[in-house]
Design a protein around this motif. Structure first.
Motif, mmCIF file in Angstrom:
data_model
loop_
_atom_site.group_PDB
_atom_site.id
_atom_site.type_symbol
_atom_site.label_atom_id
_atom_site.label_comp_id
_atom_site.label_asym_id
_atom_site.label_seq_id
_atom_site.Cartn_x
_atom_site.Cartn_y
_atom_site.Cartn_z
ATOM 1 N N LEU A 98 -3.516 3.920 -10.970
ATOM 2 C CA LEU A 98 -3.947 5.252 -11.387
ATOM 3 C C LEU A 98 -3.542 5.521 -12.842
ATOM 4 O O LEU A 98 -4.329 6.070 -13.621
ATOM 5 N N ILE A 99 -2.337 5.123 -13.203
ATOM 6 C CA ILE A 99 -1.872 5.307 -14.584
ATOM 7 C C ILE A 99 -2.736 4.474 -15.533
ATOM 8 O O ILE A 99 -3.166 4.951 -16.588
ATOM 9 N N GLU A 100 -3.004 3.226 -15.149
ATOM 10 C CA GLU A 100 -3.833 2.337 -15.986
ATOM 11 C C GLU A 100 -5.213 2.939 -16.217
ATOM 12 O O GLU A 100 -5.703 2.991 -17.354
ATOM 13 N N GLU A 101 -5.838 3.405 -15.138
ATOM 14 C CA GLU A 101 -7.186 3.976 -15.268
ATOM 15 C C GLU A 101 -7.175 5.221 -16.154
ATOM 16 O O GLU A 101 -8.099 5.438 -16.942
ATOM 17 N N THR A 102 -6.128 6.021 -16.024
ATOM 18 C CA THR A 102 -6.013 7.224 -16.857
ATOM 19 C C THR A 102 -5.935 6.844 -18.325
ATOM 20 O O THR A 102 -6.588 7.462 -19.186
ATOM 21 N N LEU A 103 -5.154 5.821 -18.641
ATOM 22 C CA LEU A 103 -5.027 5.352 -20.023
ATOM 23 C C LEU A 103 -6.355 4.815 -20.554
ATOM 24 O O LEU A 103 -6.765 5.137 -21.676
ATOM 25 N N LEU A 104 -7.033 4.026 -19.744
ATOM 26 C CA LEU A 104 -8.292 3.418 -20.181
ATOM 27 C C LEU A 104 -9.381 4.472 -20.398
ATOM 28 O O LEU A 104 -10.113 4.418 -21.392
ATOM 29 N N TYR A 105 -9.475 5.430 -19.488
ATOM 30 C CA TYR A 105 -10.475 6.497 -19.635
ATOM 31 C C TYR A 105 -10.188 7.327 -20.882
ATOM 32 O O TYR A 105 -11.112 7.733 -21.610
ATOM 33 N N ALA A 106 -8.918 7.589 -21.132
ATOM 34 C CA ALA A 106 -8.542 8.375 -22.313
ATOM 35 C C ALA A 106 -8.923 7.656 -23.603
ATOM 36 O O ALA A 106 -9.379 8.279 -24.567
ATOM 37 N N MET A 107 -8.756 6.345 -23.627
ATOM 38 C CA MET A 107 -9.113 5.569 -24.818
ATOM 39 C C MET A 107 -10.618 5.637 -25.086
ATOM 40 O O MET A 107 -11.055 5.739 -26.237
ATOM 41 N N VAL A 108 -11.401 5.577 -24.016
ATOM 42 C CA VAL A 108 -12.858 5.654 -24.180
ATOM 43 C C VAL A 108 -13.266 7.057 -24.627
ATOM 44 O O VAL A 108 -14.051 7.224 -25.572
ATOM 45 N N ASP A 109 -12.716 8.066 -23.961
ATOM 46 C CA ASP A 109 -13.115 9.450 -24.247
ATOM 47 C C ASP A 109 -12.669 9.908 -25.630
ATOM 48 O O ASP A 109 -13.427 10.581 -26.340
ATOM 49 N N GLU A 110 -11.440 9.574 -26.002
ATOM 50 C CA GLU A 110 -10.869 10.125 -27.232
ATOM 51 C C GLU A 110 -11.052 9.225 -28.456
ATOM 52 O O GLU A 110 -11.101 9.708 -29.585
ATOM 53 N N PHE A 111 -11.131 7.910 -28.236
ATOM 54 C CA PHE A 111 -11.206 6.981 -29.374
ATOM 55 C C PHE A 111 -12.449 6.093 -29.351
ATOM 56 O O PHE A 111 -12.649 5.282 -30.254
ATOM 57 N N ASP A 112 -13.263 6.240 -28.299
ATOM 58 C CA ASP A 112 -14.469 5.422 -28.158
ATOM 59 C C ASP A 112 -14.125 3.932 -28.190
ATOM 60 O O ASP A 112 -14.827 3.133 -28.809
ATOM 61 N N VAL A 113 -13.017 3.581 -27.544
ATOM 62 C CA VAL A 113 -12.542 2.191 -27.524
ATOM 63 C C VAL A 113 -12.430 1.726 -26.077
ATOM 64 O O VAL A 113 -11.827 2.403 -25.235
ATOM 65 N N GLN A 114 -13.050 0.578 -25.800
ATOM 66 C CA GLN A 114 -12.964 -0.005 -24.473
ATOM 67 C C GLN A 114 -11.963 -1.164 -24.542
ATOM 68 O O GLN A 114 -12.179 -2.152 -25.243
ATOM 69 N N ILE A 129 -2.460 12.050 -24.673
ATOM 70 C CA ILE A 129 -2.515 11.008 -23.647
ATOM 71 C C ILE A 129 -1.175 10.910 -22.922
ATOM 72 O O ILE A 129 -1.122 10.774 -21.692
ATOM 73 N N SER A 130 -0.083 11.004 -23.676
ATOM 74 C CA SER A 130 1.239 11.023 -23.036
ATOM 75 C C SER A 130 1.324 12.192 -22.062
ATOM 76 O O SER A 130 1.856 12.061 -20.950
ATOM 77 N N GLY A 131 0.783 13.332 -22.471
ATOM 78 C CA GLY A 131 0.823 14.527 -21.639
ATOM 79 C C GLY A 131 0.060 14.386 -20.334
ATOM 80 O O GLY A 131 0.533 14.825 -19.275
ATOM 81 N N ILE A 132 -1.113 13.747 -20.393
ATOM 82 C CA ILE A 132 -1.896 13.645 -19.152
ATOM 83 C C ILE A 132 -1.266 12.636 -18.181
ATOM 84 O O ILE A 132 -1.408 12.770 -16.969
ATOM 85 N N VAL A 133 -0.555 11.637 -18.724
ATOM 86 C CA VAL A 133 0.172 10.706 -17.848
ATOM 87 C C VAL A 133 1.329 11.443 -17.168
ATOM 88 O O VAL A 133 1.566 11.287 -15.963
#
Length: 206
Positions: free
Chosen positions: A81-97, A63-67
């Motif tokens: 844009l940074i916020e959305e990237t973080l939120l999408y990563a949490m859903v995709d990688e950890f299934d957490v909203q 996640i640090s890398g994609i930011v």
């Protein structure tokens, strides 16, 4: 956060990408991004509980890398844009909203670090990194203590009198109880009138 965050706050360059031409600046910014991501409590909770599976810690680094890549691949990046990237990563990688503003705060911190590094100011990043190292070293030290204690004393709290033969005593105790019962049965006279037949030569294990 005390200050109000403007999600539209952005940085941009006219030509090329937002990668710093100076290697030190780029390295400091990437360190700052990592420290900001590690500061995200929601992500820390997800990693500590392995919500992303056995490679949860590696996913946090990803996640640090994609930011970082947002700045390497774009000529303009804003906080949203940074916020959305973080939120999408949490859903995709950890299934957490994440429903709070924590990702927005981390995004704002990343943006602040970019602007600080652009002015060659590294104090806040270095302070966060020093604190992270101290915390990591403390955790590693405590883990070593547990790793050394657990294999040597697996059931220490349950069996205090077992001294040297921890693993074997547990098994032998069971066998001893069985043997004692059989010894008692062997010592009792065989009474045919009751209809019970004792098989005396059964189950002798030593």
């Amino acid at each position: 956060m005390a200050t109000t965050i403007d999600p539209t706050d952005f940085v941009e360059v006219e030509n090329g990408t937002l990668t710093f031409p100076n290697e030190k600046q780029q390295a400091k910014f990437e360190l700052g991004v990592c420290m900001a991501v590690y500061k995200w409590e929601e992500l820390t909770t997800a990693v500590e509980n392995s919500w992303g599976g056995p490679k949860s810690a590696e996913k946090r680094d990803w996640i640090s890398g994609i930011v970082i890549d947002l700045f390497k691949e774009s000529s303009a990046v804003d906080i949203q844009l940074i916020e959305e990237t973080l939120l999408y990563a949490m859903v995709d990688e950890f299934d957490v909203q994440v429903d709070n503003d924590s990702a927005l705060e981390i995004a704002a911190l990343v943006m602040a670090f970019f602007k600080q590094v652009r002015e060659e100011k590294y104090d806040q990043i270095d302070a966060l990194y020093a604190r992270w190292q101290e915390k990591r070293d403390t955790q590693v030290g405590s883990k070593h203590v547990h790793v050394e204690e657990d294999p040597n004393n697996p059931d220490d709290s349950e069996s205090e009198d077992d001294g040297e033969d921890d693993g074997e005593d547990d098994g032998d105790n069971d066998d001893m109880e069985v043997d004692e019962d059989k010894v008692k049965q062997k010592n009792e006279p065989v009474i045919d009138d009751d209809g019970f037949q004792l098989v005396q030569k059964k189950g002798r294990r030593r």
